[in-house]
Design a protein around this motif. Structure first.
Motif, PDB file in Angstrom:
ATOM      1  N   GLN A  97     -83.490 -61.846  -7.121  1.00  0.00           N
ATOM      2  CA  GLN A  97     -83.761 -62.175  -5.822  1.00  0.00           C
ATOM      3  C   GLN A  97     -83.420 -60.919  -4.634  1.00  0.00           C
ATOM      4  O   GLN A  97     -82.599 -59.759  -5.326  1.00  0.00           O
ATOM      5  CB  GLN A  97     -83.260 -63.395  -5.160  1.00  0.00           C
ATOM      6  N   HIS A  99     -83.166 -60.054  -0.536  1.00  0.00           N
ATOM      7  CA  HIS A  99     -84.156 -60.882   1.107  1.00  0.00           C
ATOM      8  C   HIS A  99     -84.347 -58.895   2.166  1.00  0.00           C
ATOM      9  O   HIS A  99     -83.877 -57.987   1.859  1.00  0.00           O
ATOM     10  CB  HIS A  99     -82.246 -60.794   1.739  1.00  0.00           C
ATOM     11  N   LYS A 115     -81.656 -61.751   6.128  1.00  0.00           N
ATOM     12  CA  LYS A 115     -81.108 -62.012   5.995  1.00  0.00           C
ATOM     13  C   LYS A 115     -79.617 -60.783   4.598  1.00  0.00           C
ATOM     14  O   LYS A 115     -79.666 -59.784   3.997  1.00  0.00           O
ATOM     15  CB  LYS A 115     -80.984 -62.974   4.570  1.00  0.00           C
ATOM     16  N   GLU A 117     -76.030 -61.114   3.639  1.00  0.00           N
ATOM     17  CA  GLU A 117     -74.441 -61.834   3.098  1.00  0.00           C
ATOM     18  C   GLU A 117     -73.638 -61.371   2.337  1.00  0.00           C
ATOM     19  O   GLU A 117     -73.530 -60.048   2.247  1.00  0.00           O
ATOM     20  CB  GLU A 117     -75.688 -63.031   2.414  1.00  0.00           C
ATOM     21  N   HIS A 174     -80.439 -58.532  -6.205  1.00  0.00           N
ATOM     22  CA  HIS A 174     -79.046 -59.631  -6.525  1.00  0.00           C
ATOM     23  C   HIS A 174     -79.104 -60.339  -7.112  1.00  0.00           C
ATOM     24  O   HIS A 174     -80.086 -61.727  -7.159  1.00  0.00           O
ATOM     25  CB  HIS A 174     -78.405 -59.829  -5.434  1.00  0.00           C
TER      26      HIS A 174
HETATM   27 ZN    ZN Z   1     -78.999 -63.788  -1.859  1.00  0.00          ZN
END
Ligand code: ZN
Length: 313
Positions: A97, A99, A115, A117, A174
């Motif tokens: 995925q 973001h 996002k 993170e 990631h």
């Molecule tokens: Zn993530």
């Protein structure tokens, strides 16, 4: 004004196809089922809004407290509680995925935050690895690798172990792999673009992929692998050790042996106990507890043998 009331929170749990039972077996949480993948430990996001446990705000949602009592959080200028802390137990591999950042999410996802993170690796099997980054040299190669499914060539796997810390900026491809447990500190956002899901089926159907949006947001070329993982297993005892400071958050590790004191001088300080047990200013705390020290808290004293991950904006 000194404010000494600690805000303990009740987590919200999420069932995921890749989830398991560790959040019950290792963390002693009362989980809703055998596929529990995420514990939203400190969150005011509409998809998982924690409630306060005990004290003068017992039962109140964190989103409501943020709106109604901004002084507890240093009157930070933000229309919603800005951070989200989760524990993720990956029994199986998560999807590959990426973001979006705030600008893209704001435009394409109804004003959501983007996002950014970061992960603290709580546990990982011998020889574990994660997907961080990719090997495409330019946008054209990126599109070709994704559209024709050249996953072996495309994905970059890096070895990880317990105590590693990883910052994931928007645009970074990631994936967490099976057997890994992490504590994630992130912007309060639930926007994920799924690039590839290992052709898995849920109720006989593949989960939706977001190839076009992924192609829009993936950073090309990716940041060098050696710059991605920080070894945070050691560090100073009995003091807050900074792991990352970025535009959205600051994250520390605190390993206490015996006794530690520090000054809660931030707008608010989120703390998660990731190992051991002890006391904070006389309140018993143990692995799996999550709480917020409000603005104006001042000196905090921790006793016992325990480890925390702490964060603020
Ligand atoms: Zn993530």
């Amino acid at each position: 004004m000194e404010n000494k009331e600690i805000l303990f929170l009740n987590p919200v749990f999420k069932q995921m196809i890749w989830g398991g039972r560790k959040l019950a077996d290792k963390w002693h949480y009362d989980i809703p089922g055998d596929n529990t993948g995420e514990c939203w430990a400190v969150s005011a996001h509409p998809n998982g809004d924690c409630t306060v446990r005990g004290g003068s705000y017992d039962g109140k949602r964190l989103s409501a407290l943020w709106a109604e009592a901004p002084a507890l959080f240093g009157n930070v200028d933000c229309d919603r509680f800005p951070l989200l802390v989760k524990i993720i137990d990956a029994k199986d591999d998560l999807s590959i995925q990426v973001h979006p950042d705030d600008a893209y999410a704001g435009r394409h996802e109804n004003g959501s935050f983007g996002k950014t993170e970061c992960w603290y690796i709580l546990d990982a099997p011998e020889g574990a690895s994660l997907v961080i980054g990719h090997n495409a040299r330019d946008k054209e190669e990126l599109a070709d690798m994704i559209r024709s499914g050249r996953w072996q060539e495309f994905l970059r796997e890096v070895p990880v172990k317990k105590g590693d810390f990883i910052q994931i900026d928007p645009g970074t491809v990631h994936a967490i792999k099976g057997g890994i447990e992490i504590l994630e500190t992130q912007q309060s956002s639930d926007i994920t673009y799924r690039v590839y899901d290992y052709d898995r089926l849920t109720d006989g159907k593949p989960r939706e992929l977001h190839v076009e949006k992924s192609l829009d947001v993936i950073t090309v070329p990716a940041r060098a692998a050696k710059d991605s993982v920080l070894d945070a297993a050691g560090g100073e005892k009995n003091e807050l050790t900074l792991l990352v400071a970025c535009k959205y958050y600051r994250v520390w590790k605190l390993a206490v042996e015996g006794r530690a004191a520090f000054d809660q001088k931030y707008p608010f300080l989120i703390m998660s106990v990731i190992e051991g047990e002890g006391k904070i200013d006389g309140h018993p705390v143990k692995k799996g507890d999550h709480f917020i020290l409000p603005d104006g808290y001042g000196e905090a004293t921790v006793e016992g043998n325990l480890q925390f991950i702490a964060s603020t904006v």
